[in-house]
Design a protein around this motif. Structure first.
Motif, short mmCIF file in Angstrom:
data_model
loop_
_atom_site.label_atom_id
_atom_site.label_comp_id
_atom_site.label_asym_id
_atom_site.label_seq_id
_atom_site.Cartn_x
_atom_site.Cartn_y
_atom_site.Cartn_z
N THR A 82 -0.97 -3.35 -5.45
CA THR A 82 -0.83 -2.26 -6.40
C THR A 82 0.38 -2.51 -7.28
N GLU A 108 -5.16 -2.02 -9.53
CA GLU A 108 -5.00 -2.19 -8.09
C GLU A 108 -6.18 -3.03 -7.59
N TYR A 132 3.44 -2.94 -4.47
CA TYR A 132 3.38 -2.36 -3.13
C TYR A 132 1.93 -2.28 -2.66
N SER A 134 -0.63 0.32 -1.24
CA SER A 134 -0.74 1.78 -1.27
C SER A 134 -1.43 2.39 -0.05
#
Length: 153
Positions: A82, A108, A132, A134
């Motif tokens: 993401t 994403e 990151y 998610s």
């Protein structure tokens, strides 16, 4: 500069032939040069031991350079790559996964265990962006990183 009509037949023939050669060279070599200038960057989402990390977690790109981001998930659980702001700051040519090619805006990517995807893109807007996973708890456990786009000067 001498007007085109005053060149004579051979002069005009040479000028037109040279123009055709230059145009043809540009048409034929431009795609080949673009294909050769792609830089491959590999990122693993987790590892076979189940660690919640990106390998590597800090990525660096140059604005205007074409990249093939090769993502794989060797872990036993699914993960997300993401990076919405990075995606918004980049031009995506395509994402390939299996026998599917996706075009358009990407924000994403979900990679199931054992999955692999290729994201061909050109970063355009310099800056530092968050990366990151998610999935709840993964980022908190350390599955984060940064993506930096530097000016190409």
């Amino acid at each position: 500069m001498m007007p085109f009509k005053k060149l004579g037949f051979l002069g005009r023939f040479f000028a037109v032939t040279l123009g055709v050669i230059l145009c043809w060279t540009t048409i034929v070599t431009a795609p080949a040069l673009a294909a050769r200038s792609i830089t491959e960057v590999k990122v693993s989402l987790g590892n076979s031991a189940g660690e919640l990390k990106f390998f590597p977690s800090d990525l660096k790109f140059m604005a205007g350079q074409k990249y093939k981001l090769v993502l794989d998930n060797p872990s036993p659980t699914k993960h997300y790559f993401t990076a919405k702001d990075f995606a918004d700051a980049s031009w995506t040519q395509k994402v390939e996964a299996g026998k599917v090619e996706i075009k358009g805006a990407i924000h994403e990517l979900e990679l199931k265990p054992g999955a692999e995807a290729e994201w061909v893109l050109v970063p355009e807007k310099p800056g530092t962006y968050k990366l990151y996973c998610s999935i709840p708890g993964h980022a908190e456990a350390g599955m984060t990183g940064t993506i930096a786009i530097a000016n190409n000067q």
